[in-house]
Design an enzyme around this catalytic site. Structure first.
Site, mmCIF file in Angstrom:
data_model
loop_
_atom_site.group_PDB
_atom_site.id
_atom_site.type_symbol
_atom_site.label_atom_id
_atom_site.label_comp_id
_atom_site.label_asym_id
_atom_site.label_seq_id
_atom_site.Cartn_x
_atom_site.Cartn_y
_atom_site.Cartn_z
ATOM 1 N N SER A 117 9.011 49.357 -1.817
ATOM 2 C CA SER A 117 9.564 48.005 -1.862
ATOM 3 C C SER A 117 10.636 47.908 -2.947
ATOM 4 O O SER A 117 11.620 48.632 -2.915
ATOM 5 C CB SER A 117 8.439 46.982 -2.069
ATOM 6 N N GLU A 213 12.840 50.143 5.891
ATOM 7 C CA GLU A 213 11.798 49.158 6.199
ATOM 8 C C GLU A 213 11.984 47.958 5.295
ATOM 9 O O GLU A 213 12.798 47.975 4.378
ATOM 10 C CB GLU A 213 10.405 49.784 6.056
ATOM 11 N N HIS A 281 5.601 48.160 3.785
ATOM 12 C CA HIS A 281 4.957 46.857 3.977
ATOM 13 C C HIS A 281 4.194 46.863 5.301
ATOM 14 O O HIS A 281 4.769 46.598 6.354
ATOM 15 C CB HIS A 281 5.999 45.746 3.971
#
Length: 316
Positions: A117, A213, A281
């Site tokens: 992330s 992503e 995620h």
């Protein structure tokens, strides 16, 4: 010379018994989740060593001041008793560290850096500046604290030094555009990577298979950021692309629109394109991806999509 044009340093393997330094380079984690994740890591056989500011308490949403978070990251790399480094959670804040990171310290102490992330900016820096293989992989509070939050097979294959293994349809992988390609696996969270463009810390992907992503990102936003990557030249030389599991971005009803938006954003891209890999995620078991290793993306048979790892990610 960019990260993909020079051989990457391989950190040492992380077998049970290894010590993981636990740090929070970005947002403040919940203490109970960190403690639950630490217990799970310890049950798996690892020792853990908390950074001084791992539990947070900094200004705004940060786990510490810039100096405190930087201190924890440098201390983890410098500590001879720490074998690898794992983040508690993402959020926001990692990019603040980039101008102050010590390249010589990292290169002199190559260790596994584990997170995803927001930490995509740290992955990019470690690859570009320190030429270090890094790991887009489960974190303490975000994944180890969840029931079924970690895919054990990919974690073990990665950190115990398997030289040949693969991810396939059982890991969510599906073909969007057929083809076959090889390259170093790079990438991360697309919104963080796109935000780095135009800065000294921008990612470089030539000759790579790119993994992308995100969370909470709508179809038009995927289209927009892919266009941004194209206009910036960052897709030039990319040989294949793998997108993550989109369940955290759209409802099942919007899945078709999202896939069409992605293909629109990539129009003219000649290589294979896959989607659905459960890494980053995700709701269920989070797959581990070593970034910087040589991989093959084989989408020649839509019924048998495969991302194969062609070398060990760690020194054994």
């Amino acid at each position: 010379m960019t990260a993909s044009e020079e051989a990457f340093l391989k950190p040492r393997a992380l077998r049970p018994g290894a010590t993981l330094g636990v740090i929070s380079p970005a947002s403040t984690p919940k203490r109970e989740l960190v403690e639950r994740g630490l217990a799970e890591l310890q049950a798996a056989g690892y020792q853990t060593k908390l950074g001084k500011y791992a539990f947070g308490g900094g200004p705004l949403y940060y786990a510490g001041t810039l100096g405190e978070r930087l201190e924890d990251m440098h201390a983890a790399f410098a500590d001879d008793t720490v074998d690898g480094i794992i983040c508690t959670r993402g959020g926001w804040g990692s990019a603040e560290l980039l101008p102050y990171l010590d390249k010589d310290l990292v290169r002199s102490n190559p260790k596994a850096f584990i997170g995803y992330s927001d930490h995509s900016s740290l992955h990019t820096w470690l690859q570009n500046e320190a030429k270090l293989i890094t790991f887009y992989a489960p974190m303490v509070a975000s994944d180890f604290a969840r029931d079924n939050g970690v895919d054990r097979a990919s974690w073990q294959n990665t950190f115990e030094g398997a030289s040949e293994w693969s991810l396939d349809g059982n890991d969510g992988l599906r073909a969007l555009q057929p083809g076959l390609s090889e390259g170093n696996l790079l990438g991360g969270c697309i919104s963080i990577l796109a935000a780095g463009l135009g800065t000294p810390f921008a990612p470089h992907f030539p000759g790579s298979i790119l993994f992308l992503e995100d969370i909470g990102t709508k179809p038009y936003q995927w289209d927009r950021m892919l266009l941004h990557l194209r206009y910036s030249g960052r897709l030039d030389g990319v040989t294949g692309i793998v997108f993550g599991d989109m369940a955290q971005c759209v409802s099942p009803e919007e899945e078709d629109l999202l896939e069409r938006a992605i293909l629109h954003g990539l129009r003219g891209f000649p290589g294979p394109v896959a989607i659905g890999l459960r890494c980053g995620h995700v709701d269920g078991a989070n797959r581990t991806l070593p970034l910087g290793v040589r991989v093959r993306l084989d989408l020649t048979d839509a019924k048998n999509p495969r991302l194969s790892f062609l070398e060990a990610a760690v020194s054994v």
